[in-house]
Design an enzyme around this catalytic site. Structure first.
Site, PDB file in Angstrom:
ATOM      1  N   ASP A 118      17.998   3.617  37.021  1.00  0.00           N
ATOM      2  CA  ASP A 118      17.949   4.459  35.817  1.00  0.00           C
ATOM      3  C   ASP A 118      16.641   5.259  35.749  1.00  0.00           C
ATOM      4  OD1 ASP A 118      18.998   5.411  33.432  1.00  0.00           O
ATOM      5  OD2 ASP A 118      19.420   3.425  32.619  1.00  0.00           O
ATOM      6  N   GLU A 151      20.054   9.462  36.918  1.00  0.00           N
ATOM      7  CA  GLU A 151      18.962  10.334  36.455  1.00  0.00           C
ATOM      8  C   GLU A 151      19.486  11.344  35.428  1.00  0.00           C
ATOM      9  OE1 GLU A 151      16.531  14.028  36.913  1.00  0.00           O
ATOM     10  OE2 GLU A 151      18.631  13.669  37.450  1.00  0.00           O
ATOM     11  N   TRP A 152      20.779  11.213  35.107  1.00  0.00           N
ATOM     12  CA  TRP A 152      21.469  12.003  34.066  1.00  0.00           C
ATOM     13  C   TRP A 152      21.600  13.493  34.413  1.00  0.00           C
ATOM     14  CZ3 TRP A 152      16.859   9.804  31.157  1.00  0.00           C
ATOM     15  CH2 TRP A 152      16.966   8.428  31.052  1.00  0.00           C
ATOM     16  N   GLY A 153      21.302  13.853  35.662  1.00  0.00           N
ATOM     17  CA  GLY A 153      21.458  15.246  36.057  1.00  0.00           C
ATOM     18  C   GLY A 153      20.306  16.144  35.671  1.00  0.00           C
ATOM     19  N   ASP A 173      24.853   9.987  28.948  1.00  0.00           N
ATOM     20  CA  ASP A 173      25.853   8.924  28.837  1.00  0.00           C
ATOM     21  C   ASP A 173      27.149   9.401  28.202  1.00  0.00           C
ATOM     22  OD1 ASP A 173      23.868   7.415  29.871  1.00  0.00           O
ATOM     23  OD2 ASP A 173      23.725   6.001  28.199  1.00  0.00           O
TER      24      ASP A 173
HETATM   25  C1  GLA Z   1      20.957   4.562  30.275  1.00  0.00           C
HETATM   26  C2  GLA Z   1      22.066   4.749  31.298  1.00  0.00           C
HETATM   27  C3  GLA Z   1      23.272   3.926  30.884  1.00  0.00           C
HETATM   28  C4  GLA Z   1      22.888   2.456  30.792  1.00  0.00           C
HETATM   29  C5  GLA Z   1      21.709   2.278  29.832  1.00  0.00           C
HETATM   30  C6  GLA Z   1      21.141   0.875  29.892  1.00  0.00           C
HETATM   31  O1  GLA Z   1      21.324   5.088  29.030  1.00  0.00           O
HETATM   32  O2  GLA Z   1      22.401   6.098  31.426  1.00  0.00           O
HETATM   33  O3  GLA Z   1      24.333   4.091  31.797  1.00  0.00           O
HETATM   34  O4  GLA Z   1      22.553   1.978  32.075  1.00  0.00           O
HETATM   35  O5  GLA Z   1      20.650   3.181  30.128  1.00  0.00           O
HETATM   36  O6  GLA Z   1      20.051   0.695  29.042  1.00  0.00           O
END
Ligand code: GLA
Length: 359
Positions: A118, A151-153, A173
């Site tokens: 993450d 890394e969410w992009g 997310d």
């Molecule tokens: C981030 C990630 C999620 C999850 C949470 C856990 O938000 O994007 O997929 O792993 O952390 O805390």
């Protein structure tokens, strides 16, 4: 393909829960349908020991992680775990920053097969450098470990992560809803995520996949038709299919969705080409991907609430108009005749029709 604890259980993880997920993966037939990985997400960690090695929370995981991994392996499944490139995970537990080698070594000793990594609490760290550091540490561990970049992009990992990891999140997310944002102001409904996949298809391919986040199928926030659309679109994206529901308590509809072998076969098609959005007009969209052997998988998506007719033309599929092709409906499990030049079908509100088209 696998299961991850986060979407349904968030921080409420413990060894009994993970074992029961592994049991259910087998008893429901999901393992035999291709779901191979059981992944513990955040909140398994305790504190580091005097040598800097990570120790699991002893209350949640009294038998330790190795014993749990052994249990999962004995079921014919693979075992995954979670960490973070920063000083702390998103849940506030110790991150791997500065401890990459120790962590990778420990994961290998435990029998870990998959690491989700993450991006919380990374301050001014460089994303590419940080993920490369852990990628090298995993390689040095001597155990093959699938590396999932979460890394969410933000830093467009599809441009640089092909040789660093095996999958990379393309967005923030997912939320268990059709559209819009979760009230937390952070997680996104399905359609928002879908829109962010358009244009990323050239970057996906065998060994390195776009990851539009884990599945919400069965978590209760969407209708069965919406979940069918979710599962169909993820298969079109050639996305990882990581179930995020409670496998021990699935409704028959949830099971039927997650175990639709025809949709799974599209997801896993060995050509590995992700779908493009080949047409869009208001709430109606057509997504198409080529399949091994010359066929196409097609999703007709109706984003709106009322039924409407949606068509696909052979031109959109790069077929000549005169080509006669067989149609198969992957949710009705029926051959539905042949067509040339195109076909058009009524699609329910907030739903898809998913077809294969085979010359
Ligand atoms: C981030 C990630 C999620 C999850 C949470 C856990 O938000 O994007 O997929 O792993 O952390 O805390």
């Amino acid at each position: 393909m696998g299961w991850n604890s986060w979407n349904r259980f968030a921080c409420h993880v413990n060894e009994a829960l993970i074992r029961s997920a592994a049991d259910a993966m087998v008893s429901t037939g999901m393992r035999d349908a291709g779901y191979g990985y059981i992944v513990i997400d955040d909140c398994w960690q305790g504190v580091r020991d005097a040598k800097g090695f990570m120790v699991p929370d002893a209350k949640k995981f009294p038998s330790g992680i190795k014993a749990l991994a052994d249990y999962v392996h004995a079921k014919g499944l693979k075992f995954g775990i979670y960490s973070d490139a920063g000083t702390k995970t998103c849940g506030g537990f110790p991150g791997s920053h500065g401890y990459e080698l120790q962590d990778a070594q420990r994961y290998a000793e435990w029998g870990v097969d998959y690491l989700k990594y993450d991006w919380c609490n990374t301050d001014n760290q460089d994303a590419q450098a940080s993920y490369l550091t852990m990628s090298k540490a995993l390689q040095a561990s001597g155990r093959p470990i699938v590396f999932s970049l979460c890394e969410w992009g933000n830093a467009k990992p599809w441009l640089w992560a092909q040789n660093i990891g095996n999958l990379w999140r393309t967005t923030g997310d997912i939320a268990d809803r059709w559209d819009g944002m979760d009230p937390n102001g952070y997680s996104m409904g399905l359609l928002k995520i879908v829109d962010m996949q358009a244009g990323l298809e050239p970057y996906a391919g065998p060994g390195h996949w776009n990851d539009p986040d884990m599945l919400e199928v069965g978590n209760g926030g969407m209708t069965d038709n919406e979940y069918r659309a979710h599962f169909s679109l993820w298969a079109m994206f050639a996305a990882p299919l990581i179930a995020g529901n409670d496998l021990t308590a699935m409704s028959p509809h949830t099971r039927e969705i997650l175990l639709n072998k025809e949709v799974i076969a599209v997801d896993q098609d060995s050509l590995g080409v992700a779908a493009s959005r080949v047409w869009k007009e208001g709430d109606a969209e057509v997504w198409a991907r080529p399949l091994k052997g010359g066929g196409r998988a097609v999703v007709l998506l109706n984003r709106g609430p009322t039924p409407r007719q949606i068509g696909v033309t052979w031109e959109q599929l790069r077929y000549p108009d005169h080509l006669v092709a067989k149609l198969r409906d992957l949710w009705r499990h029926k051959d539905t005749g042949t067509a040339s030049a195109g076909t058009s079908i009524v699609v329910g509100g907030h739903a898809v029709v998913m077809l294969t088209i085979s010359p």
